[in-house]
Design a protein around this motif. Structure first.
Motif, PDB file in Angstrom:
ATOM      1  N   GLN A 171       4.863   8.448  -5.558  1.00  0.00           N
ATOM      2  CA  GLN A 171       4.712   9.228  -6.645  1.00  0.00           C
ATOM      3  C   GLN A 171       5.194   8.233  -7.750  1.00  0.00           C
ATOM      4  O   GLN A 171       4.497   8.123  -8.874  1.00  0.00           O
ATOM      5  CB  GLN A 171       5.484  10.448  -6.545  1.00  0.00           C
ATOM      6  CG  GLN A 171       4.706  11.534  -5.901  1.00  0.00           C
ATOM      7  CD  GLN A 171       5.632  12.680  -5.869  1.00  0.00           C
ATOM      8  OE1 GLN A 171       6.565  12.774  -6.337  1.00  0.00           O
ATOM      9  NE2 GLN A 171       4.895  13.883  -5.415  1.00  0.00           N
ATOM     10  N   GLN A 172       6.232   7.542  -7.541  1.00  0.00           N
ATOM     11  CA  GLN A 172       6.806   6.446  -8.634  1.00  0.00           C
ATOM     12  C   GLN A 172       6.087   5.561  -9.282  1.00  0.00           C
ATOM     13  O   GLN A 172       5.371   5.374 -10.333  1.00  0.00           O
ATOM     14  CB  GLN A 172       7.949   5.863  -8.033  1.00  0.00           C
ATOM     15  CG  GLN A 172       8.439   5.035  -9.080  1.00  0.00           C
ATOM     16  CD  GLN A 172       9.691   3.871  -8.641  1.00  0.00           C
ATOM     17  OE1 GLN A 172       9.939   4.323  -7.395  1.00  0.00           O
ATOM     18  NE2 GLN A 172      10.169   3.240  -9.824  1.00  0.00           N
ATOM     19  N   GLY A 173       5.074   5.111  -8.041  1.00  0.00           N
ATOM     20  CA  GLY A 173       4.079   3.878  -8.480  1.00  0.00           C
ATOM     21  C   GLY A 173       2.849   4.168  -9.159  1.00  0.00           C
ATOM     22  O   GLY A 173       2.347   3.798 -10.073  1.00  0.00           O
ATOM     23  N   GLN A 174       2.342   5.761  -8.767  1.00  0.00           N
ATOM     24  CA  GLN A 174       1.397   6.288  -9.392  1.00  0.00           C
ATOM     25  C   GLN A 174       1.647   7.101 -10.688  1.00  0.00           C
ATOM     26  O   GLN A 174       1.063   6.715 -11.726  1.00  0.00           O
ATOM     27  CB  GLN A 174       0.709   7.358  -8.593  1.00  0.00           C
ATOM     28  CG  GLN A 174       0.202   6.986  -7.439  1.00  0.00           C
ATOM     29  CD  GLN A 174      -0.048   8.080  -6.386  1.00  0.00           C
ATOM     30  OE1 GLN A 174       0.169   9.228  -6.618  1.00  0.00           O
ATOM     31  NE2 GLN A 174      -1.033   7.899  -5.178  1.00  0.00           N
ATOM     32  N   ALA A 175       2.986   7.360 -11.014  1.00  0.00           N
ATOM     33  CA  ALA A 175       3.438   7.770 -12.293  1.00  0.00           C
ATOM     34  C   ALA A 175       3.567   6.619 -13.308  1.00  0.00           C
ATOM     35  O   ALA A 175       3.102   6.833 -14.471  1.00  0.00           O
ATOM     36  CB  ALA A 175       4.777   8.344 -12.045  1.00  0.00           C
ATOM     37  N   ALA A 208      10.059  -4.065 -11.380  1.00  0.00           N
ATOM     38  CA  ALA A 208      10.951  -3.725 -10.399  1.00  0.00           C
ATOM     39  C   ALA A 208      10.416  -3.395  -9.070  1.00  0.00           C
ATOM     40  O   ALA A 208      10.817  -3.629  -7.923  1.00  0.00           O
ATOM     41  CB  ALA A 208      11.999  -2.595 -10.729  1.00  0.00           C
ATOM     42  N   ALA A 209       9.364  -2.581  -9.000  1.00  0.00           N
ATOM     43  CA  ALA A 209       8.748  -2.021  -7.881  1.00  0.00           C
ATOM     44  C   ALA A 209       8.087  -3.056  -7.467  1.00  0.00           C
ATOM     45  O   ALA A 209       8.013  -3.295  -6.143  1.00  0.00           O
ATOM     46  CB  ALA A 209       7.749  -1.057  -8.401  1.00  0.00           C
ATOM     47  N   LEU A 252      -3.608  -1.093  -7.404  1.00  0.00           N
ATOM     48  CA  LEU A 252      -4.533  -1.721  -6.461  1.00  0.00           C
ATOM     49  C   LEU A 252      -4.060  -3.097  -6.113  1.00  0.00           C
ATOM     50  O   LEU A 252      -4.314  -3.537  -4.802  1.00  0.00           O
ATOM     51  CB  LEU A 252      -6.041  -1.866  -7.109  1.00  0.00           C
ATOM     52  CG  LEU A 252      -6.490  -0.953  -7.642  1.00  0.00           C
ATOM     53  CD1 LEU A 252      -7.733  -1.137  -8.615  1.00  0.00           C
ATOM     54  CD2 LEU A 252      -7.006  -0.126  -6.398  1.00  0.00           C
ATOM     55  N   ALA A 253      -2.978  -3.826  -6.466  1.00  0.00           N
ATOM     56  CA  ALA A 253      -2.577  -5.067  -6.313  1.00  0.00           C
ATOM     57  C   ALA A 253      -1.105  -5.001  -6.671  1.00  0.00           C
ATOM     58  O   ALA A 253      -0.437  -5.753  -7.281  1.00  0.00           O
ATOM     59  CB  ALA A 253      -2.993  -6.374  -7.128  1.00  0.00           C
ATOM     60  N   GLU A 283       0.607  -1.349  -0.049  1.00  0.00           N
ATOM     61  CA  GLU A 283       0.137   0.084  -0.009  1.00  0.00           C
ATOM     62  C   GLU A 283       0.744   1.102   0.026  1.00  0.00           C
ATOM     63  O   GLU A 283       0.499   2.164  -0.724  1.00  0.00           O
ATOM     64  CB  GLU A 283      -0.957   0.032   1.358  1.00  0.00           C
ATOM     65  CG  GLU A 283      -2.046  -1.277   1.289  1.00  0.00           C
ATOM     66  CD  GLU A 283      -3.003  -0.643  -0.001  1.00  0.00           C
ATOM     67  OE1 GLU A 283      -3.298   0.266  -0.269  1.00  0.00           O
ATOM     68  OE2 GLU A 283      -3.581  -1.759  -0.651  1.00  0.00           O
ATOM     69  N   ARG A 284       1.971   1.349   0.753  1.00  0.00           N
ATOM     70  CA  ARG A 284       2.855   2.509   0.718  1.00  0.00           C
ATOM     71  C   ARG A 284       3.666   2.595  -0.639  1.00  0.00           C
ATOM     72  O   ARG A 284       3.650   3.686  -0.987  1.00  0.00           O
ATOM     73  CB  ARG A 284       3.825   2.268   1.726  1.00  0.00           C
ATOM     74  CG  ARG A 284       3.278   2.430   3.364  1.00  0.00           C
ATOM     75  CD  ARG A 284       4.287   2.533   4.355  1.00  0.00           C
ATOM     76  NE  ARG A 284       5.193   1.398   4.070  1.00  0.00           N
ATOM     77  CZ  ARG A 284       5.123   0.524   5.137  1.00  0.00           C
ATOM     78  NH1 ARG A 284       4.368   0.168   5.913  1.00  0.00           N
ATOM     79  NH2 ARG A 284       5.798  -0.728   5.173  1.00  0.00           N
ATOM     80  N   ALA A 285       3.792   1.197  -1.129  1.00  0.00           N
ATOM     81  CA  ALA A 285       4.593   1.740  -2.421  1.00  0.00           C
ATOM     82  C   ALA A 285       3.601   2.162  -3.419  1.00  0.00           C
ATOM     83  O   ALA A 285       4.015   2.825  -4.351  1.00  0.00           O
ATOM     84  CB  ALA A 285       5.332   0.070  -2.851  1.00  0.00           C
ATOM     85  N   ALA A 286       2.377   1.694  -3.460  1.00  0.00           N
ATOM     86  CA  ALA A 286       1.337   2.045  -4.535  1.00  0.00           C
ATOM     87  C   ALA A 286       1.100   3.659  -4.215  1.00  0.00           C
ATOM     88  O   ALA A 286       0.652   4.120  -5.287  1.00  0.00           O
ATOM     89  CB  ALA A 286       0.111   1.133  -4.377  1.00  0.00           C
TER      90      ALA A 286
END
Length: 156
Positions: A32-36, A138-139, A83-84, A26-29
């Motif tokens: 800004q990187q995850g959303q971008a 990678a993420a 989301l996942a 959840e923190r990773a998602a």
């Protein structure tokens, strides 16, 4: 008759590790990187689907249909990325394969469709799609690796 014992999630032996992985995902998602990555992948997939009409090669029906289907599939694979986050590793690799396919498609699909316009379009969007999918992979693997190293560290 058999006696079945019903257990709850709270009694699962790995519940703490599962909760930690979910919280880390959840923190990773929410970064800004995850959303971008998710937003750019969605835009890249939609552009790939519409590229025959945008770049002006919709007369090549085989490549037009190929790009339409590949673009929609790419957008669907990575659009639910946030989301996942921790379960998207395989989806990200499938999206990377679609990026590679997009690069080689002008030479592989039926018909003589390897014009300068189609090749340049598919190489550029294919490389962008591949890089975004690799960033997503990678993420996702960072999230997985974090969960494994955390559980290995607590087992000692």
């Amino acid at each position: 008759m058999t006696d079945r014992t019903h257990t709850t999630m709270e009694s699962h032996p790995d519940i703490l590790d599962m909760r930690e992985r979910h919280a880390r995902a959840e923190r990773a998602a929410s970064t800004q990187q995850g959303q971008a990555v998710e937003a750019l992948a969605l835009i890249a997939g939609l552009y790939l689907a519409a590229s025959p009409w945008i770049a002006g090669f919709n007369g090549f029906s085989t490549l037009t249909v190929n790009n339409l289907i590949t673009g929609i599939a790419y957008a669907l694979l990575l659009s639910g990325f946030g989301l996942a986050y921790e379960r998207t590793h395989a989806r990200a690799w499938a999206a990377a394969l679609l990026g590679v396919w997009t690069i080689v498609a002008p030479w592989v699909v039926a018909g003589n469709v390897d014009t300068t316009r189609t090749v340049v379009n598919n190489i550029i969007i294919g490389v962008i799609a591949l890089l975004l999918a690799l960033a997503a992979s990678a993420a996702a693997s960072d999230t997985d690796r974090g969960g494994q190293s955390r559980s290995a560290g607590t087992a000692r």
